[in-house]
Design an enzyme around this catalytic site. Sequence first.
Site, mmCIF file in Angstrom:
data_model
loop_
_atom_site.group_PDB
_atom_site.id
_atom_site.type_symbol
_atom_site.label_atom_id
_atom_site.label_comp_id
_atom_site.label_asym_id
_atom_site.label_seq_id
_atom_site.Cartn_x
_atom_site.Cartn_y
_atom_site.Cartn_z
ATOM 1 N N CYS A 1 1.096 -33.630 12.015
ATOM 2 C CA CYS A 1 -0.050 -34.463 11.634
ATOM 3 C C CYS A 1 -1.329 -33.617 11.548
ATOM 4 O O CYS A 1 -1.432 -32.761 10.678
ATOM 5 C CB CYS A 1 -0.188 -35.645 12.577
ATOM 6 S SG CYS A 1 -1.111 -37.031 11.875
ATOM 7 N N HIS B 1 5.494 -38.343 13.280
ATOM 8 C CA HIS B 1 5.497 -38.360 14.744
ATOM 9 C C HIS B 1 6.842 -38.879 15.245
ATOM 10 O O HIS B 1 7.460 -39.742 14.622
ATOM 11 C CB HIS B 1 4.399 -39.275 15.277
ATOM 12 C CG HIS B 1 3.015 -38.787 15.003
ATOM 13 N ND1 HIS B 1 2.452 -37.718 15.653
ATOM 14 C CD2 HIS B 1 2.070 -39.244 14.135
ATOM 15 C CE1 HIS B 1 1.220 -37.526 15.211
ATOM 16 N NE2 HIS B 1 0.964 -38.432 14.290
#
Length: 507
Positions: free
Chosen positions: A353, A450
């Site tokens: 991310c 994630h």
Amino acid sequence: MTSDAGRSDPGRSDLGRSGAGPARRLMVMGTGSDVGKSLIVAGLCRAFARRGLKVAPFKAQNMSNNAAVTQDGGEIGRAQALQARACGLAPLVDMNPVLLKPETDVDAQVVLSGKVLGRHSAAEYQALKPGLRPAVRAALNRLGTGRDLVLIEGAGSGGERYLRAQDISNMGLAESADLPVVLLGDESRGGVTAAVLGHHLLWSASERARVVGVLVNKFRGDPAIFAPAAQEIEAATGWPLLGLLRWSEAARALPEEDSLGLARAGRRTGARLRIVVPELPRIANFDDLDPLAAEPGLEVIFARRGAPLPRADVIVLAGSKATRADLATLRAEGWDIDILAHHRQGGRVLGICGGYQMLGQVIADPQGIEGAPGQDAGLGLLRVETVLTGEKRLERIAARDGLSGAALAGYEMHMGRTTGPDRARPFLRLDGRDAGAVSADGRVAGCYLHGLFASDAFRAAWLAPLGVGAQTAFETRIETALDRLADDIAADLDLDRLWALARPPRS
């Protein structure tokens, strides 16, 4: 709490259901932050759910950069997602209607009912809070529909009188929603008697009347020695001691809510692979690394500021709530030099991310999404560029990675669009959709997904080229830890008494 993996669930059928009316409610309010509210609520959720009750967790306001994507397309704090799991539920936005995600020491992104409301200073948010009360109450009421019990977690300390006028998550909520309150203190910090008596002193008569008892968490030693303190608390307040909760080793296997818990990850004797994670100020969703830290052949070290990065086999740049600001800190620490040297010497680097964005050539924020508008050069280890946009991508993903063959379940949560030639070598191919990027030499990679390492098969495939096998069944480990936590709580508390203290709102 004493740990005994062999204990069965006691008294499974002792509790009756609340019927078709509103759910019973019980609030666990703390004498301070980090006294164990989140884990105690998670353990209670599992303990009551195992007795056949329909249970749900609730926290009106959470402040955390660890978040989860919900079944209904929003985001909530990871602690409430874990509590939902303890109940056997998918996470829902109603479980945490207000989420604050700090971007600086005075500014935070405010998430309301799962969606970004805006970026506000602390002073602006205090003015905003009274207007959020209807959304909080509506979420709590919806959550109780068709359920037997809602377990409500307070936020920080319930005794901060200077915040009381705008309060939406502690006594302000308890009074407006007619909640019985259990006050939780932490014996490991010392001063638990003073903390409890201090709250009694600071609360009004009507607030004191809401407290149905006191719990003392993280207790070690002989309970008989605490008896005089329990007598003093009850004599001064009228609040009975409901239990002494001993330390539970099961808690070590469960995700931490904030970066205060990162000190538990560190060096491991006999580890064959070292993963180093720079601990940046706005690190987010760092529980992505928990499955790796659980592997006996690995050590995961969160590097603190003020020293060079230690020797590593792999450096992982985790998520960030303020990517450009964290990148500036990384450079100020000299860690960019350490990372580039690590790569030149044959080391591997992975970004997730915000960390993925840092590995690229440019991070541009023309709209000032995370701070002042502008752009910064990235580390240049991936030929990609990122532009931050106002639209936040929130997606739960269950797919098979075409490159590793592993089934994956995770989520994307970001406000950026990343493009560039290295995306022609995707890190993942999720049901035919390319995700992430890999450098030409194959030693640098990044993605937005994630939770990818929670997949045992993917973790094994990622570790295999590094010479380490995956030995941990991670999802089983979490379930076992929740069961053991519930066992420990049931051994130290009278769950029937807590059920009797919980009640629906009075009309």
